[in-house]
Design a protein around this motif. Sequence first.
Motif, PDB file in Angstrom:
ATOM      1  N   LYS A  88      -3.586  -0.962  16.200  1.00 16.59           N
ATOM      2  CA  LYS A  88      -5.329   0.055  17.069  1.00 16.59           C
ATOM      3  C   LYS A  88      -5.611   0.452  15.636  1.00 16.59           C
ATOM      4  O   LYS A  88      -7.043   1.114  16.038  1.00 16.59           O
ATOM      5  CB  LYS A  88      -3.483   1.388  17.430  1.00 16.59           C
ATOM      6  N   VAL A  89      -4.950   0.219  14.633  1.00 16.06           N
ATOM      7  CA  VAL A  89      -5.687   0.411  13.376  1.00 16.06           C
ATOM      8  C   VAL A  89      -7.392   0.364  13.535  1.00 16.06           C
ATOM      9  O   VAL A  89      -8.198   1.656  13.072  1.00 16.06           O
ATOM     10  CB  VAL A  89      -5.743  -0.364  12.119  1.00 16.06           C
ATOM     11  N   PRO A  90      -8.021  -0.329  13.825  1.00 18.83           N
ATOM     12  CA  PRO A  90      -9.883  -0.435  14.030  1.00 18.83           C
ATOM     13  C   PRO A  90      -9.826  -0.245  14.738  1.00 18.83           C
ATOM     14  O   PRO A  90     -11.042   1.830  14.435  1.00 18.83           O
ATOM     15  CB  PRO A  90      -9.905  -2.141  14.388  1.00 18.83           C
ATOM     16  N   LYS A  91      -8.953   0.929  15.959  1.00 19.44           N
ATOM     17  CA  LYS A  91     -10.157   1.732  16.980  1.00 19.44           C
ATOM     18  C   LYS A  91      -9.712   3.239  16.806  1.00 19.44           C
ATOM     19  O   LYS A  91     -10.392   3.884  16.614  1.00 19.44           O
ATOM     20  CB  LYS A  91      -9.027   1.312  18.260  1.00 19.44           C
ATOM     21  N   LEU A  92      -8.638   3.287  15.644  1.00 13.70           N
ATOM     22  CA  LEU A  92      -8.554   4.776  14.901  1.00 13.70           C
ATOM     23  C   LEU A  92      -9.591   5.005  13.973  1.00 13.70           C
ATOM     24  O   LEU A  92     -10.185   6.087  13.677  1.00 13.70           O
ATOM     25  CB  LEU A  92      -7.313   4.582  14.142  1.00 13.70           C
ATOM     26  N   ALA A  93      -9.507   4.503  13.451  1.00 10.74           N
ATOM     27  CA  ALA A  93     -10.989   4.216  11.930  1.00 10.74           C
ATOM     28  C   ALA A  93     -12.007   5.133  13.025  1.00 10.74           C
ATOM     29  O   ALA A  93     -12.797   5.223  12.060  1.00 10.74           O
ATOM     30  CB  ALA A  93     -10.815   2.984  11.533  1.00 10.74           C
ATOM     31  N   ALA A  94     -12.762   4.100  14.273  1.00  7.74           N
ATOM     32  CA  ALA A  94     -13.928   3.593  15.151  1.00  7.74           C
ATOM     33  C   ALA A  94     -14.021   5.347  15.795  1.00  7.74           C
ATOM     34  O   ALA A  94     -15.080   6.204  15.548  1.00  7.74           O
ATOM     35  CB  ALA A  94     -13.636   2.792  15.606  1.00  7.74           C
ATOM     36  N   ALA A  95     -12.877   6.059  15.312  1.00  5.10           N
ATOM     37  CA  ALA A  95     -12.490   7.455  15.882  1.00  5.10           C
ATOM     38  C   ALA A  95     -12.739   8.206  15.350  1.00  5.10           C
ATOM     39  O   ALA A  95     -13.233   9.641  15.227  1.00  5.10           O
ATOM     40  CB  ALA A  95     -11.467   7.432  17.329  1.00  5.10           C
ATOM     41  N   ALA A  96     -12.674   8.265  13.722  1.00  2.00           N
ATOM     42  CA  ALA A  96     -12.316   9.135  12.767  1.00  2.00           C
ATOM     43  C   ALA A  96     -13.944   9.498  12.457  1.00  2.00           C
ATOM     44  O   ALA A  96     -14.628   8.297  12.465  1.00  2.00           O
ATOM     45  CB  ALA A  96     -11.679   8.501  11.648  1.00  2.00           C
ATOM     46  N   SER A  97     -13.868  10.560  11.700  1.00  2.00           N
ATOM     47  CA  SER A  97     -15.244  10.952  11.319  1.00  2.00           C
ATOM     48  C   SER A  97     -15.033  10.614   9.530  1.00  2.00           C
ATOM     49  O   SER A  97     -16.183  10.853   9.082  1.00  2.00           O
ATOM     50  CB  SER A  97     -15.162  12.739  11.203  1.00  2.00           C
ATOM     51  N   VAL A  98     -13.971  11.230   9.511  1.00  2.00           N
ATOM     52  CA  VAL A  98     -13.612  10.835   7.596  1.00  2.00           C
ATOM     53  C   VAL A  98     -12.467  10.220   7.514  1.00  2.00           C
ATOM     54  O   VAL A  98     -11.347  10.607   8.387  1.00  2.00           O
ATOM     55  CB  VAL A  98     -14.104  11.533   7.014  1.00  2.00           C
ATOM     56  N   VAL A  99     -11.836   9.247   6.263  1.00  2.00           N
ATOM     57  CA  VAL A  99     -10.658   8.174   6.399  1.00  2.00           C
ATOM     58  C   VAL A  99     -10.423   8.688   4.686  1.00  2.00           C
ATOM     59  O   VAL A  99     -11.767   7.901   4.150  1.00  2.00           O
ATOM     60  CB  VAL A  99      -9.989   7.522   6.540  1.00  2.00           C
ATOM     61  N   ILE A 100      -9.536   9.625   4.821  1.00  2.00           N
ATOM     62  CA  ILE A 100      -8.698   9.707   3.638  1.00  2.00           C
ATOM     63  C   ILE A 100      -7.873   9.041   3.383  1.00  2.00           C
ATOM     64  O   ILE A 100      -6.516   8.986   3.919  1.00  2.00           O
ATOM     65  CB  ILE A 100      -8.468  11.462   3.502  1.00  2.00           C
ATOM     66  N   LEU A 101      -7.543   7.733   2.239  1.00  2.00           N
ATOM     67  CA  LEU A 101      -6.417   7.057   1.878  1.00  2.00           C
ATOM     68  C   LEU A 101      -5.862   7.338   0.749  1.00  2.00           C
ATOM     69  O   LEU A 101      -6.547   7.884  -0.424  1.00  2.00           O
ATOM     70  CB  LEU A 101      -7.503   5.776   1.336  1.00  2.00           C
ATOM     71  N   VAL A 102      -4.649   7.972   0.417  1.00  2.00           N
ATOM     72  CA  VAL A 102      -4.224   8.889  -0.910  1.00  2.00           C
ATOM     73  C   VAL A 102      -3.211   7.536  -1.151  1.00  2.00           C
ATOM     74  O   VAL A 102      -1.482   7.478  -0.051  1.00  2.00           O
ATOM     75  CB  VAL A 102      -3.433  10.142   0.017  1.00  2.00           C
ATOM     76  N   THR A 103      -2.866   7.033  -2.334  1.00  2.00           N
ATOM     77  CA  THR A 103      -2.015   7.013  -2.549  1.00  2.00           C
ATOM     78  C   THR A 103      -1.654   7.339  -3.552  1.00  2.00           C
ATOM     79  O   THR A 103      -1.838   8.422  -4.381  1.00  2.00           O
ATOM     80  CB  THR A 103      -2.767   5.110  -3.673  1.00  2.00           C
ATOM     81  N   TRP A 104      -0.093   6.386  -4.340  1.00  2.00           N
ATOM     82  CA  TRP A 104       0.265   7.086  -5.277  1.00  2.00           C
ATOM     83  C   TRP A 104       1.320   6.232  -6.320  1.00  2.00           C
ATOM     84  O   TRP A 104       0.783   4.310  -6.451  1.00  2.00           O
ATOM     85  CB  TRP A 104       1.875   7.671  -4.762  1.00  2.00           C
TER      86      TRP A 104
END
Length: 209
Positions: A88-104
Amino acid sequence: MSIQAVILNRRTEKVLCDVESYRPVPPEVAERNRKTVLEAVKAAGWAPYHHTRGVAGIPEPWRVHILWHDDVRKAAVYLRDELQNTTKVPKLAAAASVVILVTWLPQFYELAARSDGQVAIDEEHLAAASAMVQNLLLLLTEQGMGTYWGSGGVFRKPEMFDYLGIPRGERLLAALHVEYREMMDPGKERRPGKNRHKRTDAWIREISL
């Protein structure tokens, strides 16, 4: 809203659409929300942290990588076509206005033998980054935006880190899929968080000595 009201109103919702159905964010909507998101990210960065991480002169143990709407679509296409991802990840991305990736940034995570003190330091780095993520979720909720905190799935893969220019020494903590209020299209598929109605207070224990 009060802080308590924002916390109680925050909810997890997976929003999905086919990559071909990606709806571009209008320029005026993009510009207005870009400022709001950046302000929220900066404010979220006031989360507490105990140990200075000190990589590249940056003391915080977290990093934020933002994919604005045009690049979100490119990432969704790359996930689907180049990495052949069928989750589902590509579909989640396609539906998003912005994707914020938080790393540590682990400090001793890769050591074969870590002392208790070193384990504790890495745990504090992770806890601090998690506090930063929660701050960000609440700040975006306050602005009426929809949010979904995902673990990232294929976003965690080395190939995706390389594609996005994220150093491999970082570890993905959260892939936040954010939907602007203006982009809440009823035609998208929506899946509510599965644990919202399973909340208890049974985990509270008051100590009396």
